[in-house]
Every structure is written in structure tokens, then in C-alpha cells.
Scaffold this motif. Structure first.
Motif: not given
Length: 184
Positions: A29-48
Motif C-alpha cells: 500500500k502506497v499513499e492509500g493505493a494497493e500496488l502489486d510490485v516486485c521484491s525490490d519495490c516492496t520498500e516503497f510501501g507497507t505490505e498488505v
């Protein structure tokens, strides 16, 4: 995001942050939006936490199944369908021509008016006519209608229909990850 929920389909999917292909996307979750990301980009948000494919964790499967089915249902309806855009009220609208200043000046000169004469005829200030002809300001609807009637010219043109926006990521276009500036 429909294609990654609950392990429904297998194979490679594209990270919604950087565009990289990944077999195991994580939902963050980034700024209220849920995104499906690779393992490298998980640090940009909170895992749902999402529903797991095995039924070992009943604590999360009950609460997240309603959320994931609701979001996958809405995602499915918006992603499916034809490429043709529905018509709306803006398709019938006209907008001010980009060369309105030249049209006003040419029509005024053809009618034989000076800027001051035209301003008097329209019951407006000469400075307004000068600014319109230089393109410094846009005419109000009232002034535009007076100019069109007095000079016999149209200052409107049909609005271009918006083309349906399509993601360029399949062709190597920009992704959200290309635009993000990190604050390390």
C-alpha cells in the motif's frame, strides 16, 4: 491487479512500480493505493496481507477474502471490455480556437475597424481588444459572442475527442518507477 490475487493465475506479471517482470509479486500500500510490485519495490510501501492459497491461516482468509473479491470484481469490470470509449457530454462541446487572436485581428481589419472603433462598437475598453489580439487574455463568453456577432467570425472549434489512453509499458514506455525520485 486481478491477475495476481490469491494465486489465481501463474506466470510472470509486471511490477506496477518499476515495470520489471516478476513471478511472485507482493501487494503493498502506497499513499492509500494497493500496488502489486516486485521484491525490490516492496520498500516503497507497507505490505498488505492477502488471502493465501492454502487454508492454513483462517484468521486472514475470512477478513481478506471479502476485500480481495471486492477489489478484483471492480478491477475485472474496468479492465474488460472494448477499446472504444463511451461518448459523453464533452464530445459535443466546442472550445476556443487556438488562433482566436489572429481571427479577431484579421476580421477587425477586414471590417475596417481600428481597435478603438471595435471597442466602442462592443461597449468594451480598447485595452481589452488589444490584449485579445495579442493573445494575452481569453475572451469571456459574453465578449466572445459580441465579437462573433459584430465581426461575423467564429472563435470556436470542435473539441478534439480524447483518445483512449493506453499504457505504453508493453512497448517499453514509462512506468511509475521511472518517475519516482527516492529520498535516500
Amino acid at each position: 491487479m486481478l491477475y495476481t490475487r490469491g494465486g489465481a493465475t501463474s506466470g510472470m506479471v509486471q511490477c506496477e512500480m518499476c515495470g520489471a517482470e516478476t513471478a511472485n509479486p507482493k501487494t503493498i500500500k502506497v499513499e492509500g493505493a494497493e500496488l502489486d510490485v516486485c521484491s525490490d519495490c516492496t520498500e516503497f510501501g507497507t505490505e498488505v496481507k492477502t488471502e493465501s492459497s492454502s487454508s492454513t491461516s483462517t484468521k486472514y482468509s475470512t477478513s481478506s477474502s471479502g476485500g480481495s473479491s471486492g477489489s478484483s470484481g471492480s478491477g475485472g469490470s474496468s479492465s474488460g471490455g472494448s477499446k472504444r470509449r463511451r461518448r459523453d457530454m464533452f464530445d459535443e462541446m466546442q472550445e476556443l480556437a487556438s488562433d482566436y487572436d489572429e481571427r479577431i485581428r484579421n476580421a477587425r481589419e477586414q471590417a475596417g475597424y481600428s481597435q478603438e472603433d471595435l471597442a466602442d462598437e462592443l461597449n468594451e475598453k480598447a485595452s481589452l481588444v488589444r490584449k485579445l489580439e495579442r493573445g494575452d487574455i481569453l475572451p469571456s463568453d459574453d465578449v466572445r459572442q459580441k465579437l462573433e456577432k459584430k465581426l461575423g467570425v467564429s472563435l470556436l472549434e470542435a473539441a478534439d475527442g480524447d483518445e483512449e489512453w493506453e499504457s505504453g509499458s508493453a512497448e517499453g514506455g514509462l512506468t511509475l518507477g521511472d518517475m519516482v525520485k527516492r529520498k535516500d
